[in-house]
Design a protein around this motif. Structure first.
Motif, PDB file in Angstrom:
ATOM      1  N   LEU A 107     -12.434  44.020  22.776  1.00 56.28           N
ATOM      2  CA  LEU A 107     -13.389  44.995  23.737  1.00 56.28           C
ATOM      3  C   LEU A 107     -15.062  45.029  22.816  1.00 56.28           C
ATOM      4  O   LEU A 107     -15.766  45.535  23.240  1.00 56.28           O
ATOM      5  CB  LEU A 107     -12.607  45.880  23.408  1.00 56.28           C
ATOM      6  CG  LEU A 107     -12.734  46.611  24.266  1.00 56.28           C
ATOM      7  CD1 LEU A 107     -12.784  46.684  25.922  1.00 56.28           C
ATOM      8  CD2 LEU A 107     -11.173  47.714  23.536  1.00 56.28           C
ATOM      9  N   SER A 108     -14.732  44.377  21.622  1.00 56.85           N
ATOM     10  CA  SER A 108     -16.370  45.517  20.687  1.00 56.85           C
ATOM     11  C   SER A 108     -17.070  44.295  21.228  1.00 56.85           C
ATOM     12  O   SER A 108     -18.368  44.830  21.225  1.00 56.85           O
ATOM     13  CB  SER A 108     -16.186  44.814  19.186  1.00 56.85           C
ATOM     14  OG  SER A 108     -15.363  43.759  18.585  1.00 56.85           O
ATOM     15  N   TRP A 109     -16.808  43.141  21.596  1.00 57.74           N
ATOM     16  CA  TRP A 109     -18.180  42.028  22.024  1.00 57.74           C
ATOM     17  C   TRP A 109     -19.154  43.162  23.211  1.00 57.74           C
ATOM     18  O   TRP A 109     -19.657  42.361  23.612  1.00 57.74           O
ATOM     19  CB  TRP A 109     -17.499  41.375  22.608  1.00 57.74           C
ATOM     20  CG  TRP A 109     -17.293  40.165  21.229  1.00 57.74           C
ATOM     21  CD1 TRP A 109     -16.828  40.653  19.477  1.00 57.74           C
ATOM     22  CD2 TRP A 109     -16.983  39.316  21.753  1.00 57.74           C
ATOM     23  NE1 TRP A 109     -16.431  39.466  18.894  1.00 57.74           N
ATOM     24  CE2 TRP A 109     -16.805  37.980  19.784  1.00 57.74           C
ATOM     25  CE3 TRP A 109     -16.220  37.964  21.744  1.00 57.74           C
ATOM     26  CZ2 TRP A 109     -16.443  37.647  19.381  1.00 57.74           C
ATOM     27  CZ3 TRP A 109     -15.764  36.503  21.332  1.00 57.74           C
ATOM     28  CH2 TRP A 109     -15.911  36.506  20.017  1.00 57.74           C
ATOM     29  N   LEU A 110     -17.733  43.539  24.262  1.00 62.44           N
ATOM     30  CA  LEU A 110     -18.138  44.088  25.385  1.00 62.44           C
ATOM     31  C   LEU A 110     -19.121  45.354  24.808  1.00 62.44           C
ATOM     32  O   LEU A 110     -20.322  45.611  25.662  1.00 62.44           O
ATOM     33  CB  LEU A 110     -17.211  43.942  26.378  1.00 62.44           C
ATOM     34  CG  LEU A 110     -16.154  42.871  26.899  1.00 62.44           C
ATOM     35  CD1 LEU A 110     -15.834  42.674  27.760  1.00 62.44           C
ATOM     36  CD2 LEU A 110     -17.890  41.798  27.838  1.00 62.44           C
ATOM     37  N   GLU A 111     -18.595  45.756  24.430  1.00 62.45           N
ATOM     38  CA  GLU A 111     -19.396  46.837  24.053  1.00 62.45           C
ATOM     39  C   GLU A 111     -20.501  47.253  23.548  1.00 62.45           C
ATOM     40  O   GLU A 111     -21.361  48.381  23.685  1.00 62.45           O
ATOM     41  CB  GLU A 111     -18.493  48.449  22.721  1.00 62.45           C
ATOM     42  CG  GLU A 111     -17.349  48.551  24.143  1.00 62.45           C
ATOM     43  CD  GLU A 111     -15.970  49.029  22.952  1.00 62.45           C
ATOM     44  OE1 GLU A 111     -15.098  49.675  23.390  1.00 62.45           O
ATOM     45  OE2 GLU A 111     -16.013  49.124  21.790  1.00 62.45           O
ATOM     46  N   ARG A 112     -20.953  45.657  22.896  1.00 63.13           N
ATOM     47  CA  ARG A 112     -22.073  46.240  22.253  1.00 63.13           C
ATOM     48  C   ARG A 112     -23.120  45.096  22.513  1.00 63.13           C
ATOM     49  O   ARG A 112     -24.668  45.337  22.305  1.00 63.13           O
ATOM     50  CB  ARG A 112     -22.131  45.453  20.800  1.00 63.13           C
ATOM     51  CG  ARG A 112     -21.712  43.993  21.157  1.00 63.13           C
ATOM     52  CD  ARG A 112     -21.944  43.481  19.102  1.00 63.13           C
ATOM     53  NE  ARG A 112     -22.150  42.290  19.544  1.00 63.13           N
ATOM     54  CZ  ARG A 112     -21.203  41.080  18.975  1.00 63.13           C
ATOM     55  NH1 ARG A 112     -20.231  41.472  17.803  1.00 63.13           N
ATOM     56  NH2 ARG A 112     -21.159  40.006  19.212  1.00 63.13           N
ATOM     57  N   VAL A 113     -22.909  45.046  24.314  1.00 66.40           N
ATOM     58  CA  VAL A 113     -23.509  44.245  24.664  1.00 66.40           C
ATOM     59  C   VAL A 113     -24.737  45.167  25.734  1.00 66.40           C
ATOM     60  O   VAL A 113     -24.006  46.325  25.941  1.00 66.40           O
ATOM     61  CB  VAL A 113     -22.748  43.182  26.472  1.00 66.40           C
ATOM     62  CG1 VAL A 113     -23.703  42.722  27.065  1.00 66.40           C
ATOM     63  CG2 VAL A 113     -22.479  42.577  26.239  1.00 66.40           C
ATOM     64  N   TYR A 131     -13.954  49.805  34.476  1.00 61.71           N
ATOM     65  CA  TYR A 131     -12.878  48.447  33.660  1.00 61.71           C
ATOM     66  C   TYR A 131     -14.440  47.200  34.114  1.00 61.71           C
ATOM     67  O   TYR A 131     -14.795  46.568  33.189  1.00 61.71           O
ATOM     68  CB  TYR A 131     -12.040  48.934  33.779  1.00 61.71           C
ATOM     69  CG  TYR A 131     -11.019  47.750  33.423  1.00 61.71           C
ATOM     70  CD1 TYR A 131     -10.661  46.620  32.002  1.00 61.71           C
ATOM     71  CD2 TYR A 131     -10.429  46.724  34.820  1.00 61.71           C
ATOM     72  CE1 TYR A 131      -9.999  45.745  32.419  1.00 61.71           C
ATOM     73  CE2 TYR A 131      -9.562  45.620  34.626  1.00 61.71           C
ATOM     74  CZ  TYR A 131      -9.571  45.117  32.871  1.00 61.71           C
ATOM     75  OH  TYR A 131      -8.740  44.600  32.667  1.00 61.71           O
ATOM     76  N   GLY A 132     -14.441  46.850  35.566  1.00 60.97           N
ATOM     77  CA  GLY A 132     -15.863  46.484  35.927  1.00 60.97           C
ATOM     78  C   GLY A 132     -16.933  46.175  35.778  1.00 60.97           C
ATOM     79  O   GLY A 132     -17.064  45.856  35.483  1.00 60.97           O
ATOM     80  N   PHE A 133     -17.300  47.493  34.623  1.00 60.73           N
ATOM     81  CA  PHE A 133     -18.436  47.637  34.612  1.00 60.73           C
ATOM     82  C   PHE A 133     -18.455  47.113  33.279  1.00 60.73           C
ATOM     83  O   PHE A 133     -19.748  46.515  32.550  1.00 60.73           O
ATOM     84  CB  PHE A 133     -19.419  48.729  34.756  1.00 60.73           C
ATOM     85  CG  PHE A 133     -20.702  48.779  34.411  1.00 60.73           C
ATOM     86  CD1 PHE A 133     -21.499  48.044  35.137  1.00 60.73           C
ATOM     87  CD2 PHE A 133     -20.962  49.536  33.417  1.00 60.73           C
ATOM     88  CE1 PHE A 133     -23.351  47.705  34.790  1.00 60.73           C
ATOM     89  CE2 PHE A 133     -22.710  49.944  32.211  1.00 60.73           C
ATOM     90  CZ  PHE A 133     -23.395  48.864  33.622  1.00 60.73           C
ATOM     91  N   LEU A 134     -17.833  47.709  32.096  1.00 56.06           N
ATOM     92  CA  LEU A 134     -17.506  47.432  31.122  1.00 56.06           C
ATOM     93  C   LEU A 134     -17.830  45.585  31.064  1.00 56.06           C
ATOM     94  O   LEU A 134     -17.669  44.587  30.161  1.00 56.06           O
ATOM     95  CB  LEU A 134     -16.588  47.600  30.542  1.00 56.06           C
ATOM     96  CG  LEU A 134     -16.148  47.347  29.396  1.00 56.06           C
ATOM     97  CD1 LEU A 134     -17.037  48.072  27.741  1.00 56.06           C
ATOM     98  CD2 LEU A 134     -15.021  47.899  28.828  1.00 56.06           C
ATOM     99  N   GLY A 135     -16.677  45.108  31.938  1.00 57.37           N
ATOM    100  CA  GLY A 135     -16.409  43.281  31.625  1.00 57.37           C
ATOM    101  C   GLY A 135     -17.136  42.315  32.399  1.00 57.37           C
ATOM    102  O   GLY A 135     -16.827  41.575  32.588  1.00 57.37           O
ATOM    103  N   TYR A 136     -18.141  43.422  32.839  1.00 57.44           N
ATOM    104  CA  TYR A 136     -18.749  42.314  33.997  1.00 57.44           C
ATOM    105  C   TYR A 136     -20.185  41.300  33.263  1.00 57.44           C
ATOM    106  O   TYR A 136     -20.116  40.084  33.850  1.00 57.44           O
ATOM    107  CB  TYR A 136     -20.087  43.267  34.608  1.00 57.44           C
ATOM    108  CG  TYR A 136     -21.345  42.930  34.724  1.00 57.44           C
ATOM    109  CD1 TYR A 136     -22.264  42.204  35.385  1.00 57.44           C
ATOM    110  CD2 TYR A 136     -21.552  44.598  34.003  1.00 57.44           C
ATOM    111  CE1 TYR A 136     -23.429  42.086  35.311  1.00 57.44           C
ATOM    112  CE2 TYR A 136     -23.333  43.965  33.714  1.00 57.44           C
ATOM    113  CZ  TYR A 136     -24.287  43.460  34.079  1.00 57.44           C
ATOM    114  OH  TYR A 136     -25.119  43.218  33.777  1.00 57.44           O
ATOM    115  N   PRO A 137     -20.246  41.812  31.986  1.00 59.10           N
ATOM    116  CA  PRO A 137     -20.794  40.303  30.809  1.00 59.10           C
ATOM    117  C   PRO A 137     -19.808  39.137  31.416  1.00 59.10           C
ATOM    118  O   PRO A 137     -20.329  37.790  30.809  1.00 59.10           O
ATOM    119  CB  PRO A 137     -21.484  41.065  29.776  1.00 59.10           C
ATOM    120  CG  PRO A 137     -21.062  42.083  30.506  1.00 59.10           C
ATOM    121  CD  PRO A 137     -20.457  42.733  31.405  1.00 59.10           C
ATOM    122  N   LEU A 138     -18.124  39.378  31.027  1.00 61.55           N
ATOM    123  CA  LEU A 138     -17.600  38.367  31.208  1.00 61.55           C
ATOM    124  C   LEU A 138     -17.283  38.301  32.000  1.00 61.55           C
ATOM    125  O   LEU A 138     -17.082  36.416  32.192  1.00 61.55           O
ATOM    126  CB  LEU A 138     -16.275  39.039  30.328  1.00 61.55           C
ATOM    127  CG  LEU A 138     -15.044  37.506  29.679  1.00 61.55           C
ATOM    128  CD1 LEU A 138     -15.775  36.956  28.230  1.00 61.55           C
ATOM    129  CD2 LEU A 138     -13.617  38.551  29.595  1.00 61.55           C
TER     130      LEU A 138
END
Ligand code: TRP
Ligand code: SF4
Length: 405
Positions: A107-113, A131-138
């Motif tokens: 989770l921390s990898w996404l939070e720090r984008v 959830y979708g917005f947090l995950g969009y870089p993934l």
């Protein structure tokens, strides 16, 4: 660098469907795509799911934007004969890869984008605590890794997403590239290359692993690229074995920074829909002429007899894009001595923009009149993309133990 060299030649990029594109897109992203499509195997796609991450509340407007954008791509010369053009949601394997990657992404990898917090602040009126917005870089990582793309042309704001993709790929390969009996399988694969090539491979591998010889690594990769008689699985083993890692299933991509568009907006700021300072690619030429005629100039030139300074004038920025040295000297001299008026000065710009857009309009008209053609171009692209996606997904399922057959 963990990558399969031959697939580094594959380029992938996506664009959110924001509706009709403008000259800023053309002079930045699109001209770059048009160049790349001749040099690499290119996949360009409409990132419609990405649009949903911020516009889930008005999802119905996305559809028209998708077609407008595709027509603009085709009109400027993105060529479906050279590049594969497709729509993300038509290749649902992207969602499967996204969900599988999500299982092993901290989770921390996404939070720090950086875009996560930046965009939330910038788009305060939208609720982006999803959830979708947090995950969009993934999701973007899944887009990229699906095609094992080596090169990803992106703007500066997206470089961090490619960086995340590299980390995710590394982690995936680390976890799932460690198959039982890897060394034995790799050794067997070395033998399959034939006597001469096996010997060369072993020497290069030794040079790299014992002495850190980077050139040997590159030569080893190049050697593997030329091997026709080994399976994809064996090739992945040999790339990993060469580097001293496990099997490389998802190679790490690199970003190539899209040269920043020099195209200024009509007010001198960056050209952007949200500033209302654009010239759309398919805008009526008379309307464009009017916009250019009325665009602001150096405020010191109240009367035609007042001298001005091109450096303080947005029209001058347009001359940087469109004019040759001779015209630019004429502007500098004429503006500073008040020997030309602003309307004179804008003349060559108006002509140049019209000349640039006329063939684009002509091509756009053909596609607007033949929606079936546009649909069939996209359908064909989706089929081609899906073939590649299915292959990757099948490999991913296999190494994760989800093949059930
Ligand atoms: N996120 C990108 C943007 O907002 C679009 C995009 C989605 C993309 N997937 C991609 C770009 C994969 C490059 C590669 O502009
Ligand atoms: Fe701008 Fe040209 Fe007018 Fe000078 S002459 S203020 S550069 S439009």
């Amino acid at each position: 660098m963990n990558s399969l060299t031959n697939q580094q030649q594959r380029v992938l990029s996506g664009m959110r469907p924001t509706g009709s594109l403008h000259l800023g897109h053309y002079h930045g992203v699109l001209k770059n795509w048009i160049k790349l499509q001749h040099e690499y195997e290119c996949y360009f796609f409409v990132a419609d799911w990405h649009a949903l991450t911020t516009h889930y509340e008005d999802s119905h407007v996305i559809q028209e934007s998708v077609w407008d954008m595709v027509i603009d791509w085709l009109a400027v010369g993105v060529n479906p004969g050279s590049a594969t053009l497709f729509i993300q949601s038509k290749v649902p394997e992207h969602a499967e890869l996204h969900v599988l990657l999500s299982m092993m992404t901290p989770l921390s990898w996404l939070e720090r984008v950086p875009s996560y917090k930046d965009q939330q602040l910038k788009l305060k009126e939208r609720d982006l605590g999803t959830y979708g917005f947090l995950g969009y870089p993934l999701l973007q990582s899944a887009d990229i890794l699906m095609y094992k793309a080596g090169l990803v042309p992106v703007g500066e704001d997206q470089v961090a997403h490619v960086e995340l993709t590299r980390e995710v790929a590394r982690r995936f390969n680390h976890i799932y590239g460690r198959e039982a009996g890897f060394e034995v399988k790799a050794e067997a694969a070395v033998k399959k290359m034939g006597k001469k090539n096996s010997k060369l491979y072993n020497e290069l591998r030794k040079s790299y692993q014992e002495k850190g010889d980077a050139e040997a690594l590159e030569k080893g990769k190049a050697l593997l690229d030329t091997q026709q008689n080994i399976t994809l699985g064996d090739k992945e083993r040999l790339f990993g074995y060469l580097e001293g890692s496990g099997r490389i299933i998802l190679p790490e991509p690199e970003s190539i920074l899209t040269p920043a568009s020099k195209m200024p907006g009509l007010d001198g700021q960056k050209m952007s829909k949200s500033y209302g300072n654009t010239i759309a690619l398919r805008e009526d030429l008379d309307v464009i002429e009017k916009k250019l005629r009325t665009m602001p100039t150096d405020p010191a030139r109240v009367r035609k007899t007042d001298p001005g300074d091109p450096e303080k004038c947005p029209v001058w920025n347009l001359h940087q894009v469109y004019s040759d040295e001779e015209t630019k000297s004429w502007v500098k001299e004429g503006c500073r001595t008040a020997s030309i008026g602003c309307i004179d000065c804008k003349g060559p710009i108006i002509d140049a923009v019209k000349a640039e857009l006329t063939p684009i309009h002509e091509r756009a008209k053909e596609f607007e009149a033949d929606r079936d053609l546009v649909r069939s171009i996209i359908n064909e692209g989706c089929d081609r993309a899906r073939d590649v996606a299915k292959q990757t997904i099948s490999e991913v399922r296999q190494v994760m133990g989800l093949e059930y057959s």
